[in-house]
Design an enzyme around this catalytic site. Structure first.
Site, PDB file in Angstrom:
ATOM      1  N   HIS A   1       1.347 -63.717  -6.385  1.00 57.77           N
ATOM      2  CA  HIS A   1       1.732 -64.393  -7.618  1.00 57.77           C
ATOM      3  C   HIS A   1       2.736 -65.515  -7.371  1.00 57.77           C
ATOM      4  O   HIS A   1       3.536 -65.453  -6.447  1.00 57.77           O
ATOM      5  CB  HIS A   1       2.363 -63.392  -8.589  1.00 57.77           C
ATOM      6  CG  HIS A   1       1.519 -62.195  -8.858  1.00 57.77           C
ATOM      7  ND1 HIS A   1       2.056 -60.932  -9.050  1.00 57.77           N
ATOM      8  CD2 HIS A   1       0.174 -62.040  -8.963  1.00 57.77           C
ATOM      9  CE1 HIS A   1       1.077 -60.070  -9.267  1.00 57.77           C
ATOM     10  NE2 HIS A   1      -0.077 -60.714  -9.211  1.00 57.77           N
TER      11      HIS A   1
ATOM     12  N   TYR B   1      13.418 -57.210  -8.722  1.00 54.68           N
ATOM     13  CA  TYR B   1      13.179 -58.647  -8.561  1.00 54.68           C
ATOM     14  C   TYR B   1      14.269 -59.422  -9.286  1.00 54.68           C
ATOM     15  O   TYR B   1      14.522 -59.182 -10.463  1.00 54.68           O
ATOM     16  CB  TYR B   1      11.872 -59.080  -9.229  1.00 54.68           C
ATOM     17  CG  TYR B   1      10.587 -58.576  -8.668  1.00 54.68           C
ATOM     18  CD1 TYR B   1       9.887 -59.319  -7.732  1.00 54.68           C
ATOM     19  CD2 TYR B   1      10.024 -57.395  -9.132  1.00 54.68           C
ATOM     20  CE1 TYR B   1       8.665 -58.890  -7.258  1.00 54.68           C
ATOM     21  CE2 TYR B   1       8.799 -56.952  -8.666  1.00 54.68           C
ATOM     22  CZ  TYR B   1       8.115 -57.704  -7.734  1.00 54.68           C
ATOM     23  OH  TYR B   1       6.906 -57.276  -7.276  1.00 54.68           O
TER      24      TYR B   1
END
Length: 222
Positions: A83, A153
């Site tokens: 991604h 993240y």
């Protein structure tokens, strides 16, 4: 095309509260950094710093922080990726595994770099306590190596579905050597384009992204 780095650090016992982050360059990949940590250990347990913006800016994080997200994957072998975000939503990421372990991978999609379409991989886990700091222009993904692995993240941009895209984790030209049989791909990830289609339909990752769907495959046209 393969660049694999495995780093295993000990757990130093320090006598003060100045818990530091350190940075190591990834061979040949400009601006990609492996982040390591000091750990404070005493009879109660351990303490270490996960994130510090001032430290990251010294390592090349040239942006703010917009969000910090949590990801949990129950089954080993699960793959998520590859991604990225484009244009004004192109982002820095800091990936940290806080439980279990992952095989973390990035693909360089910066056309001006000598590492264009090459990948870098590293094992992140709750023993080595490493993080990977990823600059804009890389597609990112990982495979879970242990049951119930958990990841934090840190992102420099908000999520935007209109400015997201990526590369198939099963690309036959890039050939990421996933350590385990691949399971658990989402429907979205199954539709990500191969690198040859990405190249054909993208002049540069830096410009505006419009998503079209051709024969069930997500093709990013910039």
């Amino acid at each position: 095309k393969m660049h694999i780095q495995k780093v295993f650090l000990g757990h130093p016992i320090i006598d003060n509260i100045f818990i530091m982050l350190q940075s190591k360059k990834c061979e040949n990949f400009d601006d990609l950094r492996v982040i390591s940590r000091d750990t404070h250990t005493d009879s109660r347990g351990e303490f270490y710093k996960i994130f510090n913006l001032d430290d990251l800016k010294k390592f090349g994080w040239n942006d703010s922080v917009k969000q910090i997200n949590f990801s949990q994957s129950f089954k080993k072998g699960t793959v998520r990726g590859m991604h990225m975000q484009f244009s004004k939503y192109a982002e820095y990421k800091l990936v940290t595994c806080i439980k279990g372990s992952i095989f973390d991978v990035v693909i360089d999609l910066r056309k001006e770099k000598k590492t264009y379409l090459k990948f870098f991989s590293i094992q992140l886990d709750n023993v080595n306590r490493l993080s990977l700091m990823i600059p804009p222009g890389f597609a990112h993904g990982f495979q879970v190596l242990e049951e119930d692995s958990q990841i934090i993240y840190t992102h420099s941009k908000e999520y935007s579905s209109e400015f997201e895209g990526g590369i198939s984790p099963l690309d036959t030209d890039i050939k990421v050597p996933w350590p385990l049989p691949v399971i658990g791909l989402s429907e979205r990830d199954k539709k990500l384009p191969l690198s040859k289609d990405f190249i054909k339909n993208n002049s540069s990752w830096k410009f505006f992204i419009i998503k079209t769907y051709v024969a069930g495959t997500a093709i990013m046209k910039l």
